[in-house]
Design a protein around this motif. Structure first.
Motif, PDB file in Angstrom:
ATOM      1  N   ARG A  68       0.810  -1.325   0.023  1.00  0.00           N
ATOM      2  CA  ARG A  68       0.148  -0.026   0.055  1.00  0.00           C
ATOM      3  C   ARG A  68       0.743   1.333   0.033  1.00  0.00           C
ATOM      4  N   GLU A  71       2.273   1.772  -3.419  1.00  0.00           N
ATOM      5  CA  GLU A  71       1.410   2.345  -4.271  1.00  0.00           C
ATOM      6  C   GLU A  71       1.316   3.877  -4.325  1.00  0.00           C
ATOM      7  N   GLN A  75       1.992   6.704  -7.101  1.00  0.00           N
ATOM      8  CA  GLN A  75       0.971   7.617  -7.673  1.00  0.00           C
ATOM      9  C   GLN A  75       1.083   9.150  -7.761  1.00  0.00           C
TER      10      GLN A  75
END
Length: 167
Positions: A68, A71, A75
């Motif tokens: 997580r 990610e 981004q």
């Protein structure tokens, strides 16, 4: 003791029932059914809290958290403010420290210079000593005397100089 006073004394009674300060509350509970029920309810709640155990995280919790985070770091944010926040939160390799240090030094230099200049204005300028004042007066007097001498020399008629003496 009134029921309202006994209600406020119930936590102390739960924590230390044998304390001498809890004797009036204990006597009231022996005679009042409502306060006794409240005390029993609180004792049941405390016993449930003592038996409760926090759940263990799953064995994949750390791996899921790491995925997580990756990610979130990959981004791309939308606006410039979001990008700035992103760069500050997740260090992307672009270092702001030299630029930030330079900007801070410039701000301190300008602010310090402005403060120093403003502090000189409040001082009212440098004080001149009496000796310097006397020297300035003498210099002005000397200049005035030289000016007067030039004026007297200019007033001398030119005829006296050009006419040769007759004898």
């Amino acid at each position: 003791m009134k029921c309202r006073d006994c209600q406020s004394a119930l936590p102390d009674l739960l924590l230390d029932p044998a304390a001498p300060s809890n004797i009036p509350a204990r006597m009231h509970i022996d005679s009042c059914n409502e306060c006794r029920k409240e005390l029993e309810s609180l004792q049941a709640t405390f016993s449930l809290l003592d038996a409760w155990e926090a759940p263990e995280p799953s064995q994949y919790f750390n791996q899921k958290l790491a995925v997580r985070l990756r990610e979130e770091q990959t981004q791309v944010p939308a606006g410039w403010l979001e990008r700035l926040r992103y760069r500050l939160l997740f260090n992307t390799g672009r270092q702001f420290r030299p630029a930030l240090a330079g900007a801070l030094a410039l701000v301190l230099l300008i602010g310090g210079g402005a403060f120093a200049n403003l502090s000189d204005l409040h001082m009212g300028g440098a004080k001149v000593s009496a000796a310097v004042t006397d020297l300035q007066v003498l210099d002005k007097n000397d200049q005035a005397l030289q000016t007067m001498d030039q004026l007297f020399q200019d007033d001398v008629p030119a005829d006296d100089v050009s006419v040769p003496p007759s004898s």
